[in-house]
Design a protein around this motif. Structure first.
Motif, PDB file in Angstrom:
ATOM      1  N   MET A  28     -65.024 -59.116 -19.247  1.00 58.43           N
ATOM      2  CA  MET A  28     -66.417 -59.466 -18.970  1.00 58.43           C
ATOM      3  C   MET A  28     -66.550 -59.776 -17.475  1.00 58.43           C
ATOM      4  SD  MET A  28     -68.627 -62.554 -20.652  1.00 58.43           S
ATOM      5  CE  MET A  28     -67.556 -62.610 -22.040  1.00 58.43           C
ATOM      6  N   SER A  29     -67.382 -59.017 -16.771  1.00 59.84           N
ATOM      7  CA  SER A  29     -67.517 -59.268 -15.341  1.00 59.84           C
ATOM      8  C   SER A  29     -68.646 -60.259 -15.103  1.00 59.84           C
ATOM      9  CB  SER A  29     -67.781 -57.958 -14.611  1.00 59.84           C
ATOM     10  OG  SER A  29     -68.976 -57.391 -15.072  1.00 59.84           O
ATOM     11  N   ASP A  30     -68.608 -60.941 -13.957  1.00 53.24           N
ATOM     12  CA  ASP A  30     -69.632 -61.940 -13.653  1.00 53.24           C
ATOM     13  C   ASP A  30     -70.916 -61.321 -13.156  1.00 53.24           C
ATOM     14  OD1 ASP A  30     -67.995 -63.907 -14.485  1.00 53.24           O
ATOM     15  OD2 ASP A  30     -67.164 -64.323 -12.520  1.00 53.24           O
TER      16      ASP A  30
ATOM     17  N   TYR B 139     -74.506 -58.343 -25.681  1.00 53.56           N
ATOM     18  CA  TYR B 139     -74.884 -57.506 -24.550  1.00 53.56           C
ATOM     19  C   TYR B 139     -73.884 -56.357 -24.443  1.00 53.56           C
ATOM     20  CZ  TYR B 139     -78.204 -60.989 -22.934  1.00 53.56           C
ATOM     21  OH  TYR B 139     -79.273 -61.842 -22.842  1.00 53.56           O
ATOM     22  N   HIS B 140     -74.411 -55.174 -24.146  1.00 54.11           N
ATOM     23  CA  HIS B 140     -73.520 -54.028 -23.947  1.00 54.11           C
ATOM     24  C   HIS B 140     -72.481 -54.353 -22.874  1.00 54.11           C
ATOM     25  CE1 HIS B 140     -76.341 -50.640 -25.593  1.00 54.11           C
ATOM     26  NE2 HIS B 140     -76.313 -51.698 -26.381  1.00 54.11           N
ATOM     27  N   ALA B 141     -72.930 -55.044 -21.833  1.00 54.01           N
ATOM     28  CA  ALA B 141     -72.032 -55.364 -20.721  1.00 54.01           C
ATOM     29  C   ALA B 141     -70.846 -56.212 -21.179  1.00 54.01           C
ATOM     30  CB  ALA B 141     -72.808 -56.085 -19.637  1.00 54.01           C
ATOM     31  N   ASP B 142     -71.053 -57.044 -22.215  1.00 54.34           N
ATOM     32  CA  ASP B 142     -69.959 -57.875 -22.737  1.00 54.34           C
ATOM     33  C   ASP B 142     -68.991 -57.048 -23.579  1.00 54.34           C
ATOM     34  OD1 ASP B 142     -71.066 -60.044 -21.544  1.00 54.34           O
ATOM     35  OD2 ASP B 142     -71.966 -60.876 -23.357  1.00 54.34           O
ATOM     36  N   LEU B 143     -69.536 -56.057 -24.282  1.00 55.38           N
ATOM     37  CA  LEU B 143     -68.692 -55.264 -25.186  1.00 55.38           C
ATOM     38  C   LEU B 143     -67.859 -54.228 -24.427  1.00 55.38           C
ATOM     39  CD1 LEU B 143     -71.271 -54.635 -28.058  1.00 55.38           C
ATOM     40  CD2 LEU B 143     -69.288 -56.133 -28.169  1.00 55.38           C
TER      41      LEU B 143
ATOM     42  N   VAL C 163     -65.559 -59.534 -33.537  1.00 56.80           N
ATOM     43  CA  VAL C 163     -65.820 -59.361 -32.104  1.00 56.80           C
ATOM     44  C   VAL C 163     -65.495 -60.699 -31.447  1.00 56.80           C
ATOM     45  CG1 VAL C 163     -67.532 -58.837 -30.326  1.00 56.80           C
ATOM     46  CG2 VAL C 163     -67.676 -57.703 -32.544  1.00 56.80           C
ATOM     47  N   ASP C 164     -64.414 -60.732 -30.680  1.00 52.52           N
ATOM     48  CA  ASP C 164     -63.974 -61.974 -30.052  1.00 52.52           C
ATOM     49  C   ASP C 164     -64.099 -61.821 -28.533  1.00 52.52           C
ATOM     50  OD1 ASP C 164     -62.784 -64.265 -29.225  1.00 52.52           O
ATOM     51  OD2 ASP C 164     -61.055 -64.131 -30.559  1.00 52.52           O
ATOM     52  N   LEU C 165     -65.243 -62.294 -28.015  1.00 50.19           N
ATOM     53  CA  LEU C 165     -65.489 -62.129 -26.577  1.00 50.19           C
ATOM     54  C   LEU C 165     -64.550 -63.004 -25.753  1.00 50.19           C
ATOM     55  CD1 LEU C 165     -69.404 -62.034 -26.472  1.00 50.19           C
ATOM     56  CD2 LEU C 165     -67.825 -60.114 -26.453  1.00 50.19           C
ATOM     57  N   THR C 166     -64.199 -64.168 -26.296  1.00 52.97           N
ATOM     58  CA  THR C 166     -63.318 -65.079 -25.560  1.00 52.97           C
ATOM     59  C   THR C 166     -61.940 -64.449 -25.366  1.00 52.97           C
ATOM     60  OG1 THR C 166     -64.419 -66.698 -26.952  1.00 52.97           O
ATOM     61  CG2 THR C 166     -62.796 -67.537 -25.421  1.00 52.97           C
ATOM     62  N   ALA C 167     -61.424 -63.873 -26.438  1.00 52.58           N
ATOM     63  CA  ALA C 167     -60.104 -63.244 -26.350  1.00 52.58           C
ATOM     64  C   ALA C 167     -60.196 -61.829 -25.779  1.00 52.58           C
ATOM     65  CB  ALA C 167     -59.461 -63.210 -27.726  1.00 52.58           C
ATOM     66  N   GLY C 168     -61.413 -61.317 -25.653  1.00 51.94           N
ATOM     67  CA  GLY C 168     -61.609 -59.984 -25.077  1.00 51.94           C
ATOM     68  C   GLY C 168     -61.158 -58.856 -25.976  1.00 51.94           C
ATOM     69  N   ARG C 169     -61.427 -58.990 -27.262  1.00 59.02           N
ATOM     70  CA  ARG C 169     -60.997 -57.921 -28.172  1.00 59.02           C
ATOM     71  C   ARG C 169     -61.957 -57.753 -29.341  1.00 59.02           C
ATOM     72  NH1 ARG C 169     -56.026 -60.864 -31.386  1.00 59.02           N
ATOM     73  NH2 ARG C 169     -57.369 -62.339 -32.432  1.00 59.02           N
ATOM     74  N   VAL C 170     -61.963 -56.559 -29.886  1.00 55.71           N
ATOM     75  CA  VAL C 170     -62.685 -56.295 -31.135  1.00 55.71           C
ATOM     76  C   VAL C 170     -61.697 -55.694 -32.121  1.00 55.71           C
ATOM     77  CG1 VAL C 170     -65.085 -55.960 -30.398  1.00 55.71           C
ATOM     78  CG2 VAL C 170     -63.489 -54.120 -30.149  1.00 55.71           C
ATOM     79  N   ILE C 171     -61.917 -56.008 -33.389  1.00 57.16           N
ATOM     80  CA  ILE C 171     -61.073 -55.427 -34.427  1.00 57.16           C
ATOM     81  C   ILE C 171     -61.931 -54.477 -35.240  1.00 57.16           C
ATOM     82  CG2 ILE C 171     -59.741 -55.940 -36.507  1.00 57.16           C
ATOM     83  CD1 ILE C 171     -58.920 -58.562 -35.114  1.00 57.16           C
ATOM     84  N   VAL C 172     -61.473 -53.253 -35.364  1.00 57.60           N
ATOM     85  CA  VAL C 172     -62.238 -52.272 -36.125  1.00 57.60           C
ATOM     86  C   VAL C 172     -61.457 -51.875 -37.371  1.00 57.60           C
ATOM     87  CG1 VAL C 172     -63.409 -51.375 -34.085  1.00 57.60           C
ATOM     88  CG2 VAL C 172     -61.367 -50.239 -34.900  1.00 57.60           C
ATOM     89  N   ASP C 173     -62.218 -51.615 -38.414  1.00 60.66           N
ATOM     90  CA  ASP C 173     -61.637 -51.211 -39.686  1.00 60.66           C
ATOM     91  C   ASP C 173     -61.931 -49.732 -39.860  1.00 60.66           C
ATOM     92  OD1 ASP C 173     -60.658 -50.965 -42.174  1.00 60.66           O
ATOM     93  OD2 ASP C 173     -62.050 -52.354 -43.146  1.00 60.66           O
TER      94      ASP C 173
END
Lengths: 165, 92
Positions: A1-3, A96-100, A149-159
């Protein structure tokens, strides 16, 4: 995630009184003023934005520090960035798309699949565009297909079921 | 000119078969189809189709307001990334 997130660009001068023609990338074009102050990519220059009126191919606006047509012309092509913190918080399950974009993508077994390259919406729900070593994968952005969707850890888990790949 | 009503909506038969099979199995999987010309029918609501755009299958989650449209309308053939800016995505 950029500032800093790119929210617009200066496409040239408008008129002879130091106004600029502003190209807005936000969902509601006039909302670009809500994210002020805006910055240049290197963060060295800072602008407050006053939108004066909509014009062809953008918005006419006054930016602080730009008073003449020559100064406005010199800024042509400059991209404008807003601080991520200026954007309002969203309810659960809205991102936000920018976060994903850029998040690491793992499958339910913990195997790395790649990173989120883009988020598309073609009118039938949002889609995560994942770029990995095996190429591009498109995953519908639903609770079933993207349980975490874990923004803090910077990861998503997909099934991924067999047919998703 | 609009299509004659007496003919009914056009759907490729394999799309109907695949959708029926998926609904019976109860698995929430992406149904890969190549038929962009098929009309979206009420029985497709809730299913997710992967509609081919000439290069890849674009996931299309069918909702009620899409009935009567063609699958191809939701699977663009040209790529445009644009800027993320303040755009939002909602997980459904």
């Amino acid at each position: 995630m950029s500032d800093l997130i790119c929210v617009g660009a200066i496409s040239g001068a408008f008129g002879v009184r130091g106004e600029v023609r502003l190209k807005s990338f936000t969902s509601d074009p006039t909302a670009i003023a809500d994210y002020a102050p805006l910055f240049t990519e290197d963060g060295k220059r800072r602008f407050d934005v006053t939108i004066t009126r909509p014009v062809a191919n953008g918005l006419a606006a006054h930016l602080t520090g730009i008073a003449t047509k020559e100064e406005a012309d010199a800024m042509k092509g400059t991209r404008l960035f807003a601080e991520r913190a200026q954007m309002p918080d969203l309810p659960d399950d809205e991102f936000y798309h920018a976060d994903l974009i850029g998040l690491l993508v793992l499958d339910t077994g913990g195997v790395e699949l790649g990173r989120v390259r883009a988020v598309h919406d073609h009118g039938a729900g949002d889609i995560l565009d994942i770029m990995g070593p095996k190429g591009e994968t498109l995953v519908p952005f639903t609770r079933h297909a993207v349980p975490t969707v874990d923004l803090t850890a910077g990861r998503v888990i997909v099934d991924l079921t067999e047919d998703d790949a | 000119m609009a299509r004659s009503v007496w003919k009914g909506p056009f759907v490729d038969s394999y799309v109907l078969k695949k959708a029926e099979k998926s609904r019976e199995s109860g698995r929430n999987e992406v149904i890969k189809i190549w038929s962009r010309r098929s009309t979206i029918l009420p029985q497709f609501v809730g299913l997710t189709f992967g509609v081919y755009n000439g290069k890849k299958h674009i996931p299309v989650n069918v909702t009620e307001d899409m009935i009567g449209q063609k699958f191809g309308e939701y699977s663009p053939t040209r790529t445009y990334y644009g800027h993320a800016a303040d755009k939002k995505a909602k997980r459904k």
